[in-house]
Each structure stands twice: as structure tokens, then as C-alpha cells.
Design an enzyme around this catalytic site. Structure first.
Site, PDB file in Angstrom:
ATOM      1  N   LYS A 117       9.740   5.108   7.575  1.00 41.01           N
ATOM      2  CA  LYS A 117      10.078   3.969   6.722  1.00 41.01           C
ATOM      3  C   LYS A 117      11.279   4.355   5.869  1.00 41.01           C
ATOM      4  CE  LYS A 117       5.408   2.066   5.950  1.00 41.01           C
ATOM      5  NZ  LYS A 117       4.217   2.234   5.070  1.00 41.01           N
ATOM      6  N   ASP A 126      -4.249   1.275  11.398  1.00 41.41           N
ATOM      7  CA  ASP A 126      -3.811   1.931  10.171  1.00 41.41           C
ATOM      8  C   ASP A 126      -4.933   1.719   9.161  1.00 41.41           C
ATOM      9  OD1 ASP A 126      -2.706   2.943   7.907  1.00 41.41           O
ATOM     10  OD2 ASP A 126      -1.029   1.531   7.778  1.00 41.41           O
ATOM     11  N   SER A 130       0.870  -1.178   0.000  1.00 39.73           N
ATOM     12  CA  SER A 130       0.000   0.000   0.000  1.00 39.73           C
ATOM     13  C   SER A 130       0.906   1.226   0.000  1.00 39.73           C
ATOM     14  CB  SER A 130      -0.904  -0.010   1.231  1.00 39.73           C
ATOM     15  OG  SER A 130      -0.139   0.082   2.414  1.00 39.73           O
ATOM     16  N   GLU A 160      -4.899  -2.375   9.094  1.00 38.31           N
ATOM     17  CA  GLU A 160      -4.166  -2.938  10.232  1.00 38.31           C
ATOM     18  C   GLU A 160      -4.869  -2.662  11.558  1.00 38.31           C
ATOM     19  OE1 GLU A 160      -0.127  -1.437   9.976  1.00 38.31           O
ATOM     20  OE2 GLU A 160      -0.162  -1.708   7.797  1.00 38.31           O
ATOM     21  N   GLU A 208       1.380  -9.417   6.951  1.00 42.19           N
ATOM     22  CA  GLU A 208       2.139  -8.991   8.130  1.00 42.19           C
ATOM     23  C   GLU A 208       1.921  -9.924   9.317  1.00 42.19           C
ATOM     24  OE1 GLU A 208       1.473  -4.770   8.689  1.00 42.19           O
ATOM     25  OE2 GLU A 208       2.633  -4.332   6.879  1.00 42.19           O
ATOM     26  N   LYS A 256       6.274  -0.426  14.770  1.00 43.84           N
ATOM     27  CA  LYS A 256       5.296  -1.429  14.326  1.00 43.84           C
ATOM     28  C   LYS A 256       5.997  -2.348  13.356  1.00 43.84           C
ATOM     29  CE  LYS A 256       2.874   0.554  10.312  1.00 43.84           C
ATOM     30  NZ  LYS A 256       1.584   0.645   9.635  1.00 43.84           N
ATOM     31  N   HIS A 308      -3.139  -5.892   2.275  1.00 39.99           N
ATOM     32  CA  HIS A 308      -2.309  -6.975   2.816  1.00 39.99           C
ATOM     33  C   HIS A 308      -3.077  -8.277   2.964  1.00 39.99           C
ATOM     34  CE1 HIS A 308       0.186  -3.592   4.873  1.00 39.99           C
ATOM     35  NE2 HIS A 308       0.389  -3.656   3.584  1.00 39.99           N
ATOM     36  N   HIS A 365       8.149  -1.288   9.740  1.00 40.62           N
ATOM     37  CA  HIS A 365       8.499  -2.268   8.695  1.00 40.62           C
ATOM     38  C   HIS A 365       7.730  -1.945   7.416  1.00 40.62           C
ATOM     39  CE1 HIS A 365       4.737  -4.934   9.561  1.00 40.62           C
ATOM     40  NE2 HIS A 365       4.471  -3.654   9.687  1.00 40.62           N
ATOM     41  N   GLU A 416      -3.571   5.764  12.051  1.00 39.54           N
ATOM     42  CA  GLU A 416      -2.683   6.073  10.926  1.00 39.54           C
ATOM     43  C   GLU A 416      -3.494   6.219   9.640  1.00 39.54           C
ATOM     44  OE1 GLU A 416       0.599   3.301  10.672  1.00 39.54           O
ATOM     45  OE2 GLU A 416       0.739   3.546   8.506  1.00 39.54           O
ATOM     46  N   ASP A 457       1.477   8.304   7.206  1.00 38.32           N
ATOM     47  CA  ASP A 457       2.332   7.341   6.485  1.00 38.32           C
ATOM     48  C   ASP A 457       2.340   7.746   5.007  1.00 38.32           C
ATOM     49  OD1 ASP A 457       3.542   5.184   5.275  1.00 38.32           O
ATOM     50  OD2 ASP A 457       1.942   3.754   5.690  1.00 38.32           O
TER      51      ASP A 457
HETATM   52  C1  2PG Z   1       1.771   0.590   6.072  1.00 37.33           C
HETATM   53  C2  2PG Z   1       2.750  -0.469   5.649  1.00 37.33           C
HETATM   54  C3  2PG Z   1       3.367  -1.265   6.747  1.00 37.33           C
HETATM   55  P1  2PG Z   1       3.062  -1.235   3.210  1.00 37.33           P
HETATM   56  O1  2PG Z   1       0.838   0.945   5.326  1.00 37.33           O
HETATM   57  O2  2PG Z   1       1.937   1.189   7.133  1.00 37.33           O
HETATM   58  O3  2PG Z   1       2.455  -1.824   7.627  1.00 37.33           O
HETATM   59  O4  2PG Z   1       2.276  -1.255   4.599  1.00 37.33           O
HETATM   60  O5  2PG Z   1       4.465  -1.634   3.487  1.00 37.33           O
HETATM   61  O6  2PG Z   1       2.322  -2.205   2.333  1.00 37.33           O
HETATM   62  O7  2PG Z   1       2.986   0.159   2.697  1.00 37.33           O
HETATM   63 MG    MG Z   2       0.422   2.691   6.720  1.00 38.01          MG
END
Ligand code: 2PG
Ligand code: MG
Length: 440
Positions: free
Chosen positions: A345, A242, A42, A164, A205, A396, A155, A373, A293, A320
Site C-alpha cells: 500500500k 483478510d 483499519s 474481507e 469496498e 486486491k 468497513h 487499494h 491476511e 498488512d
Molecule cells: C486492508 C485495507 C484494504 P484499509 O485492511 O487490507 O482492504 O483496508 O484501507 O481500511 O486499511
Molecule cells: Mg488488510
């Protein structure tokens, strides 16, 4: 100074079986560092560019041989001889070599691989564990593990719209006790799902990913699991979500031809921003939620400002996709008072020093930081060390399942043991609302 002697990249696989970049970097004092690059599903539209080959005959176009070649043939000749520990100069050299605003020429996956490998080599040269090398003597706070025990969204084939559902075991004295509580809740939840005839297969995850009637049902199951495992919701364990709402903004993600501009496809219908705001407000009244989030789309700044004004005093709103670990977007959020927390990230921005810049800026503006992660991971554990080094108080990294997630949680156990009596668990200090919930 330890000079870079060799840099070598190749293609390996991530936790989803997709290709990713591995970089091995050697210095002239005999140290070696390895950089392993994660990958999201995502992803935010404004993330640094993950360079994929696009050759449909290999891995459905997902190969990374071009990024690998860029390391071996373009980056390596330029950085060999440089001081590996001059992280900022090294990263800047690669940024200049790339020359684009989003690292799209060489690939953020190429640049981050080298950046991480240099970081590890330098820590080895300095004979220090990574958290100490990055953070100096003050990195000693073990983060609250926000454990993603129910997976939805991109996911888990959109079993729920919300991506999440995390538990945050903050009401404990040590990280290891908190981790144990989280694991016990996770296992208890499995029993509850089984007893209801719900699926216990895992999402990307490591969380369970049963199809739910609606987005709220998952909260009730998790609350039941917390109590049944013998813990007090709100006092000991809170919840984080999230929503990853950019995934269901303007379209039904399961049926992308079904579109509605400016609306969220949520619980089976298109909803406007006010509906979503109201949904979140009711949720927070009903459940011990401490952090949300991406409640709104990555460009829906107005609603981000609204929700932060409405509930941001107590509640954490984590950007994010909104912020993509990018100091420029973070500065905009600070100026607008949109969000009050940064998701960190490394591969969203694509180098170690820019990631550290983002954390620094967040801290200076009174934003919290949650190190994260990606849904596509490797056994790399940098984020565990980073969270301790910078005392971010939150991490996380998925459910307590699947090796690539467990590696990070286990790394934190190692760090906790190594720090011994100087280790401090962030606990409820990680979240404003945790303290409020505990004082009730
Ligand atoms: C998120 C992440 C990690 P992705 O959206 O926060 O949980 O997902 O790595 O798929 O962007
Ligand atoms: Mg996110």
C-alpha cells in the site's frame, strides 16, 4: 531531464466523502502529473502518518488543509527545479525535509501526493504508459484480482469480525475471463442473499455486508455462489480472507470498553491465539482458501511465526498491519519467518520509491506481494499499473462495484488490451495452494 516547474495541492474528497490530498505537478517539457492519495479505515499502528487538521469545525476534524499547505509552502519551493524523473532523489528530499521516522511533520499524504504526481509527469515525459515506465519491458503479467465480495469489520460496522471475504479467480486463461467469472459470482451472490432475506447493501469496498450469525456462514454463501454461477471452487476460483485481526485484538470493537489483553474478540467471545490458529486450520481444510491476511495482531509476532511454520509451505500469509509496506518491519518478518507475503500500500509508507523498495525486498526473500487499494479510495489507478509493472501476480481492489474500485479493474482491462499477445495472466501461479487444489 524534465525539471519540475510547479507543484500545487488542494483538498478533494475520497470515496467515503472524507477529505484527501490532490497534487498537480508540471514539468518544463509540458508534462503534467496528478497524484491522488487514498486513505485506510483499519489502519496499522505503524503506518506513515496521515496528517489531518483535527479542526472539529471542518469535516469532523478530517480536513487536510495542513497537508495541502505543507505541499504548497514547504515541499514545492524545495523540489521546483529538480528532475521529476529522479524519483528516488525527489522522495529522499521530501523524507529529509520531513525529518521524522514516520513522515509525521509534513504528512505522508502530502509527500505521497507529490511523489505520485512526479511519477505520472515523468511517465508522460517519457511518453510511456505507467506500467511500462515503472517496469520496463518485462512488466507483462496481469494479476489475479482478489475481489472482496463480502465486507465486514471496520468497513461494514462489524457485520462479521473478518473484514474481507475475497474470491480469487485464478483458473482462467486471461485476466478478462477471470474478471468476468468474479463478476458473475458477485451477482449470483446477491441473488442468494436476496432469496434468504439478507441485506444486499454494500460496505466500503463494494462487497455485500449482511449481518451473519458467525464468521463461517459467509464462506458457505460464497461457495454456493461460485457453484451456482457455474464455476468450480478450488479448481477455478479460490478464496482469500483478510481477518484484519488487529481490529478485534484486546477488545470487542463494537464495545471497546469490553477488554481482554492478548485475546481476540471473535464469534462473540474472547479467544486466545491457539483457538484462532485452530480456527484457521479447520477453515483451510474445509474451504479452498489460498491466502490469509492479518490472521493475528500487528504485534503478536509469536503467533505469526507459529501459523507460518504450521501452514506457510502451502498457504500465503499476508502481512498488512504487520508490515505496513515498511522495509524495516518486512526485514524483521523475514528474519523471524513471520508471514510469507507482503501487502503493498503506497500510503502506508508514503512514497513511490520506498514502496518499490519494499516489493524488491519481499521478492528477494521469496515473499509474494499483493498490491492493494485502501478502503477510502479515489479514481486513481496507480496500483493496477504497479501490479503489472512489477509482475506481482496479485492485486486486491474490492468488489466489482463502486466506481473507485471498478476504475482499477478497468485499467487492468486496458493494460491487457494494450499488451495484446504479450499479456500473460498470472492464474494459479499466483498462489502455491491454488496449484495444490487444482491437482487434487
Ligand atoms: C486492508 C485495507 C484494504 P484499509 O485492511 O487490507 O482492504 O483496508 O484501507 O481500511 O486499511
Ligand atoms: Mg488488510
Amino acid at each position: 531531464m524534465a525539471a519540475i516547474e510547479s507543484v500545487y495541492a488542494r483538498e478533494i474528497l475520497d470515496s467515503r466523502g472524507n477529505p484527501t490530498v490532490k497534487v498537480v505537478l508540471d514539468t518544463d517539457d509540458g508534462a503534467e502529473g496528478i497524484g491522488l492519495v487514498p486513505s485506510g479505515a483499519s489502519t496499522g499502528a505503524n503506518e506513515a502518518w496521515e496528517l489531518r487538521d483535527g479542526d472539529k469545525k471542518r469535516f469532523g476534524g478530517k480536513g487536510v488543509l495542513t497537508a495541502v499547505k505543507n505541499v504548497n509552502e514547504i515541499i514545492a519551493p524545495k523540489v521546483i527545479g529538480m528532475d521529476a524523473s529522479d524519483q528516488r532523489a525527489l522522495d529522499q528530499t521530501m523524507i529529509d525535509l520531513d525529518g521524522t521516522p514516520n513522515k509525521s511533520k509534513l504528512g505522508a499524504n502530502a509527500i505521497l501526493g507529490v511523489s505520485l504526481a512526479a511519477l505520472y509527469a515523468s511517465a508522460e515525459s517519457a511518453d510511456e504508459p505507467l506500467y511500462r515506465y515503472i517496469g520496463g519491458t518485462n512488466g507483462h503479467i496481469l494479476p489475479v484480482p482478489n475481489m472482496n465480495i463480502m465486507n465486514g469489520g471496520a468497513h461494514a460496522n462489524f457485520a462479521t469480525d473478518i473484514q474481507e471475504y475475497m474470491i480469487s479467480p485464478y483458473g482462467f486463461k486471461t485476466y478478462s475471463e477471470a474478471l468476468r467469472a468474479g463478476v458473475e459470482v458477485y451477482h449470483t451472490l446477491k441473488g442468494i442473499l436476496k432469496s434468504r432475506g439478507l441485506a444486499t447493501g454494500l460496505g466500503d469496498e463494494g462487497g455485500y455486508a449482511p449481518e451473519m450469525k458467525n464468521n463461517e456462514e459467509s464462506f458457505d454463501l460464497i461457495m454456493e455462489a461460485i457453484s451456482k454461477a457455474g464455476y468450480e471452487p478450488g479448481k477455478q476460483i479460490g478464496l482469500c480472507i483478510d481477518a484484519a485481526s488487529s481490529e478485534f485484538y484486546g477488545k470487542d470493537p463494537k464495545n471497546p470498553d469490553n477488554k481482554a489483553e492478548g485475546k481476540y474478540f471473535f464469534d462473540g467471545e474472547f479467544r486466545d491465539g491457539d483457538y484462532m490458529l485452530d480456527f484457521y486450520q479447520k477453515l483451510v481444510e474445509k474451504y479452498p482458501i489460498v491466502s490469509i491476511e492479518d490472521p493475528f495482531d500487528e504485534e503478536d509476532w509469536d503467533n505469526w511465526v507459529k501459523i507460518t511454520a504450521a501452514m506457510g509451505n502451502e498457504l500465503q500469509f499476508v502481512g498488512d498491519d504487520l508490515l505496513v509496506t515498511n522495509p524495516k518491519r518486512l526485514q524483521k518478518a523475514i528474519d523471524l519467518k513471520a508471514a510469507n507475503s507482503l501487502l503493498v500500500k503506497l500510503n502506508q509508507i508514503g512514497s513511490v520509491s520506498e514502496t518499490l523498495d519494499a516489493i524488491e525486498l519481499a521478492t528477494s526473500a521469496g515473499f509474494t506481494s499483493m498490491v492493494s487499494h485502501r478502503s477510502g479510495e479515489t479514481p486513481d489507478t496507480t496500483i493496477a499499473d504497479l501490479a503489472v509493472a512489477k509482475n506481482t501476480r496479485q492485486i486486491k481492489t474490492g468488489a466489482p462495484a463502486r466506481g473507485e474500485r471498478i476504475a482499477k479493474y478497468n485499467r487492468l482491462l486496458d493494460i491487457e488490451a494494450e499488451l495484446g499477445s504479450t499479456a500473460e495472466y498470472a492464474g494459479a501461479s499466483a498462489f502455491k495452494r491454488a496449484k495444490v487444489l487444482q491437482s487434487r
